[in-house]
Motif scaffolding. Sequence first.
Motif, PDB file in Angstrom:
ATOM      1  N   ASP A 149     -31.414  12.268  24.509  1.00  0.00           N
ATOM      2  CA  ASP A 149     -31.768  12.839  23.214  1.00  0.00           C
ATOM      3  C   ASP A 149     -31.120  12.053  22.082  1.00  0.00           C
ATOM      4  OD1 ASP A 149     -29.105  13.593  23.136  1.00  0.00           O
ATOM      5  OD2 ASP A 149     -29.490  15.688  23.623  1.00  0.00           O
ATOM      6  N   SER A 150     -31.303  12.532  20.850  1.00  0.00           N
ATOM      7  CA  SER A 150     -30.832  11.802  19.677  1.00  0.00           C
ATOM      8  C   SER A 150     -29.308  11.754  19.596  1.00  0.00           C
ATOM      9  CB  SER A 150     -31.380  12.446  18.403  1.00  0.00           C
ATOM     10  OG  SER A 150     -30.967  13.794  18.307  1.00  0.00           O
ATOM     11  N   TYR A 151     -28.615  12.648  20.337  1.00  0.00           N
ATOM     12  CA  TYR A 151     -27.163  12.641  20.344  1.00  0.00           C
ATOM     13  C   TYR A 151     -26.589  11.767  21.459  1.00  0.00           C
ATOM     14  CZ  TYR A 151     -28.083  16.728  17.487  1.00  0.00           C
ATOM     15  OH  TYR A 151     -28.555  17.579  16.512  1.00  0.00           O
ATOM     16  N   GLY A 152     -27.472  11.146  22.227  1.00  0.00           N
ATOM     17  CA  GLY A 152     -27.018  10.280  23.302  1.00  0.00           C
ATOM     18  C   GLY A 152     -26.695  11.009  24.590  1.00  0.00           C
ATOM     19  N   ASP A 153     -27.130  12.256  24.715  1.00  0.00           N
ATOM     20  CA  ASP A 153     -26.882  13.026  25.937  1.00  0.00           C
ATOM     21  C   ASP A 153     -28.002  12.792  26.943  1.00  0.00           C
ATOM     22  OD1 ASP A 153     -24.519  14.079  25.081  1.00  0.00           O
ATOM     23  OD2 ASP A 153     -25.407  15.923  24.287  1.00  0.00           O
ATOM     24  N   LEU A 154     -27.626  12.649  28.194  1.00  0.00           N
ATOM     25  CA  LEU A 154     -28.582  12.448  29.281  1.00  0.00           C
ATOM     26  C   LEU A 154     -28.813  13.766  30.006  1.00  0.00           C
ATOM     27  CD1 LEU A 154     -30.232  10.588  31.224  1.00  0.00           C
ATOM     28  CD2 LEU A 154     -28.124  10.332  32.540  1.00  0.00           C
ATOM     29  N   THR A 155     -30.075  14.172  30.111  1.00  0.00           N
ATOM     30  CA  THR A 155     -30.443  15.340  30.916  1.00  0.00           C
ATOM     31  C   THR A 155     -31.450  14.893  31.968  1.00  0.00           C
ATOM     32  OG1 THR A 155     -32.177  15.922  29.318  1.00  0.00           O
ATOM     33  CG2 THR A 155     -30.046  16.994  29.060  1.00  0.00           C
ATOM     34  N   VAL A 156     -31.323  15.451  33.165  1.00  0.00           N
ATOM     35  CA  VAL A 156     -32.168  14.998  34.270  1.00  0.00           C
ATOM     36  C   VAL A 156     -32.809  16.175  34.970  1.00  0.00           C
ATOM     37  CG1 VAL A 156     -30.778  12.923  34.643  1.00  0.00           C
ATOM     38  CG2 VAL A 156     -30.223  15.008  35.897  1.00  0.00           C
ATOM     39  N   ASP A 157     -33.953  15.906  35.578  1.00  0.00           N
ATOM     40  CA  ASP A 157     -34.650  16.857  36.434  1.00  0.00           C
ATOM     41  C   ASP A 157     -34.802  16.208  37.801  1.00  0.00           C
ATOM     42  OD1 ASP A 157     -36.416  19.389  36.712  1.00  0.00           O
ATOM     43  OD2 ASP A 157     -37.689  17.769  37.449  1.00  0.00           O
ATOM     44  N   LEU A 158     -34.269  16.852  38.830  1.00  0.00           N
ATOM     45  CA  LEU A 158     -34.268  16.278  40.169  1.00  0.00           C
ATOM     46  C   LEU A 158     -35.534  16.648  40.936  1.00  0.00           C
ATOM     47  CD1 LEU A 158     -30.564  17.023  41.207  1.00  0.00           C
ATOM     48  CD2 LEU A 158     -31.479  14.986  40.088  1.00  0.00           C
ATOM     49  N   TYR A 159     -35.833  15.840  41.934  1.00  0.00           N
ATOM     50  CA  TYR A 159     -36.920  16.188  42.845  1.00  0.00           C
ATOM     51  C   TYR A 159     -36.600  17.505  43.557  1.00  0.00           C
ATOM     52  CZ  TYR A 159     -39.298  11.679  42.427  1.00  0.00           C
ATOM     53  OH  TYR A 159     -39.989  10.581  41.958  1.00  0.00           O
ATOM     54  N   ALA A 160     -35.347  17.693  43.935  1.00  0.00           N
ATOM     55  CA  ALA A 160     -34.922  18.913  44.621  1.00  0.00           C
ATOM     56  C   ALA A 160     -34.701  20.003  43.578  1.00  0.00           C
ATOM     57  CB  ALA A 160     -33.639  18.664  45.414  1.00  0.00           C
ATOM     58  N   ASP A 161     -35.637  20.938  43.474  1.00  0.00           N
ATOM     59  CA  ASP A 161     -35.580  21.950  42.425  1.00  0.00           C
ATOM     60  C   ASP A 161     -34.465  22.970  42.636  1.00  0.00           C
ATOM     61  OD1 ASP A 161     -37.738  20.791  41.152  1.00  0.00           O
ATOM     62  OD2 ASP A 161     -39.208  22.005  42.233  1.00  0.00           O
ATOM     63  N   ASN A 162     -33.974  23.106  43.864  1.00  0.00           N
ATOM     64  CA  ASN A 162     -32.937  24.097  44.128  1.00  0.00           C
ATOM     65  C   ASN A 162     -31.533  23.572  43.879  1.00  0.00           C
ATOM     66  OD1 ASN A 162     -33.165  22.295  46.236  1.00  0.00           O
ATOM     67  ND2 ASN A 162     -32.572  23.776  47.822  1.00  0.00           N
TER      68      ASN A 162
END
Length: 286
Positions: free
Chosen positions: A214-227
Amino acid sequence: MPTWLEVIFRTIFAVVVLFLLTKILGKRQVSQLSFFEYITGITLGSLAAYISLDTDKNWHLGMIAILVWVAISFGIEYLQLKSKKARDFIDFKATVLIKNGKVLEENLKKERLTTDDLLEQLRGKDVFKVADVEFAIMETTGQINVLLNRENQPLTPKHLGIKVAPEKETQAVIMDGKLMPEPLDMMGKTPKWLMDELEKQQLNLQDIFLGQVDSYGDLTVDLYADNVQVPQPQEKPQVYALLKKCEADLELFGLASDRQDAKKLYEQCSSQLQQVIADLKPLLRT
């Protein structure tokens, strides 16, 4: 040539032609259909079906008809770009339905809208009380846009006198387990920085379906493993807590000091730090 094979070739040809002609007409044909464009879309679909299924020798006439329709549509769009009167005549004018919290019944009848239709449209905008509406207008596309009066508008940082950093577009830097160099470069980050961030969260690149910065330089991720729960970075809350502790320490030092000049200095520093915390709070509490 067998009839079924001829139909297949004609259908493919019609799809390609329609795709190319739609590209020529532009995105407005899809996103903001006017009354005339709606008719054009239906007609082009019918003509394409004629080209695909009519196996007589005059099928090429359908192609001519398509080209004529596209030429007329393109000409009308060009005319609309050049003339406000042409836009009003072809697409009609926007109509005010509510003004200063009062429904304009005559305009409602003009657009053939019932009270139920209007209330339904307002509920779609999260508005349940007509008196809360400063202005509601029906656009040429049939969509109703609403402006709430000031006391019912949501608060923004500007209303509170808070300055926030300018927003940048969030970029997808990981897709389908693969690093995306260009979006990463647009955010001013390097592949090494990304790998370090993944290492902090104990994640592997190939396990990530989607990663965004995001614009603040934070990394967010979504994994293949939803659990699997991804640990959230805690640097910003820690910085905020540290600044608040420094502020409390300065106040404590000021109270504990017997020297008036020292007290004044501690109070001044504490006041300045309070202002810094207030300015940074929108960034550090996200």
